[in-house]
Write an enzyme that holds these catalytic residues in place. Structure first.
Site, PDB file in Angstrom:
ATOM      1  N   ASP A  49       1.328  -1.006  -0.028  1.00  0.00           N
ATOM      2  CA  ASP A  49       0.048  -0.099  -0.315  1.00  0.00           C
ATOM      3  C   ASP A  49       0.949   1.474   0.137  1.00  0.00           C
ATOM      4  OD1 ASP A  49      -2.565  -1.403  -0.133  1.00  0.00           O
ATOM      5  OD2 ASP A  49      -2.588  -1.567   1.797  1.00  0.00           O
ATOM      6  N   TYR A  77       6.584  -9.022   8.602  1.00  0.00           N
ATOM      7  CA  TYR A  77       5.707  -7.666   8.456  1.00  0.00           C
ATOM      8  C   TYR A  77       6.599  -6.867  10.317  1.00  0.00           C
ATOM      9  CZ  TYR A  77       3.415  -8.032   4.820  1.00  0.00           C
ATOM     10  OH  TYR A  77       2.983  -8.533   3.033  1.00  0.00           O
ATOM     11  N   ASP A  91      -6.628   1.300   8.506  1.00  0.00           N
ATOM     12  CA  ASP A  91      -5.407   1.563   8.372  1.00  0.00           C
ATOM     13  C   ASP A  91      -5.717   3.486   9.138  1.00  0.00           C
ATOM     14  OD1 ASP A  91      -6.041   3.165   5.701  1.00  0.00           O
ATOM     15  OD2 ASP A  91      -4.503   1.684   4.898  1.00  0.00           O
ATOM     16  N   ARG A 183      -3.481  -4.591   7.751  1.00  0.00           N
ATOM     17  CA  ARG A 183      -4.148  -3.603   8.551  1.00  0.00           C
ATOM     18  C   ARG A 183      -5.771  -4.430   8.955  1.00  0.00           C
ATOM     19  NH1 ARG A 183      -7.295  -1.776   3.879  1.00  0.00           N
ATOM     20  NH2 ARG A 183      -6.216  -3.043   1.674  1.00  0.00           N
TER      21      ARG A 183
END
Length: 316
Positions: A49, A77, A91, A183
């Site tokens: 993203d 992550y 998010d 998310r």
């Protein structure tokens, strides 16, 4: 950023491990790299993203042909979950929908909630995503204020660890299978705690064997390209696919492989280390010098040949 002269092309097929900056789409990164190199085939594997940072595999030349295999890799992550606020995008880029005080949520409760999300879990893909329903990306419907029915899917959270808690912000380390929405994971953890939550920030630290420590910024790419040292930074296709099992073949069979001919089991000189050899799984096919020739598919039955799926070198 100043570009290089037209025609400054890196004579290498493979993968550049790029450290994507916040604010750029994955397509933006590809366009910048292509412009720096004066054109040629450039692609990417594993979209990030725009607000996210970290590892983005950028594929050069024939490396664009292995995107589908890289996208199968697991990912890691570092994510920051903000408790007490939900957003329409799950998010920090979205509109806040609800706010609740998170002061009463203890570190013990957070850790217990996080533990429940390890292993196989079900996720409902967010409306703000690129998944297509009826040929239309969900995010387009979401921007129109519409909600589309989506199918719940199972993903694997291999590792989930609370690294820090600062007020209502929880830093998580997440290792997960492809197709996982971090998310959505954050939103679901917040919901399980009764206060809601959203993804505040996200950095991808690994895609399969490709790590952030190896990554170059776009500015690094510009510098190396100008100095003529960029080719040394390109990860070969064989290295990038090292997790796949590899079948080594002799020169006669290698020539046939370049014409797309299947490899009989009797013509495999030896199997090199790599992933599990399961029916239908992708397999590297190497010549006797260890050069990657093609990607095949492991046979469904014992003794059956390896079908050649993609030839990755030119015919000799």
């Amino acid at each position: 950023m100043t570009g290089l002269a037209q025609g400054c092309v890196v004579a290498a097929d493979g993968v550049l491990i790029i450290r994507k900056e916040a604010g750029w789409t994955s397509h933006d990164v590809v366009a910048k790299i292509r412009r720096l190199l004066g054109g040629g085939k450039v692609g990417h594997a594993g979209t990030l993203d725009p607000a996210a940072t970290g590892v983005l595999p950028v594929l050069l030349g024939k490396g664009t042909r292995i995107a589908e295999y890289l996208m199968e890799w697991d990912k890691e992550y570092q994510a920051v979950l903000r408790l007490g606020e939900t957003t329409d995008t799950q998010d920090a880029t979205g509109t806040v929908l609800t706010r609740k005080a998170a002061d009463g949520v203890t570190p013990e409760a957070i850790c217990q909630a996080v533990e429940r999300f390890c292993g196989p879990i079900e996720q409902l893909p967010p409306m703000y995503s690129a998944i297509k329903v009826g040929g239309v990306p969900l995010y387009r419907k979401a921007r129109e204020g519409k909600t589309v029915e989506r199918k719940v899917r199972t993903v694997l959270i291999q590792h989930l660890e609370v690294q820090a808690i600062e007020g209502r912000d929880v830093t998580l380390r997440v290792a997960c299978s492809k197709g996982t929405y971090v998310r959505t994971l954050c939103a679901d953890i917040g919901e399980s705690l009764g206060v809601g939550g959203h993804l505040l920030s996200l950095e991808r630290s690994r895609v399969g064997p490709l790590t952030l420590e190896q990554a170059l910024t776009v500015e690094d790419v510009r510098t190396h390209a100008a100095l003529g040292t960029l080719a040394a930074k390109v990860v070969s296709m064989n290295q990038a696919l090292e997790r796949l099992p590899a079948a080594q073949v002799g020169p006669v069979t290698a020539t046939r492989v370049l014409h797309g001919v299947s490899v009989p089991a009797s013509q495999v000189i030896r199997w090199e280390s790599g992933g599990l050899k399961s029916p239908g799984a992708p397999v590297r096919i190497l010549d006797e010098n260890g050069r990657l020739l093609a990607i095949g598919r492991y046979p469904d039955s014992p003794g059956a040949p390896i079908a050649v799926e993609k030839v990755l070198v030119d015919r000799e």
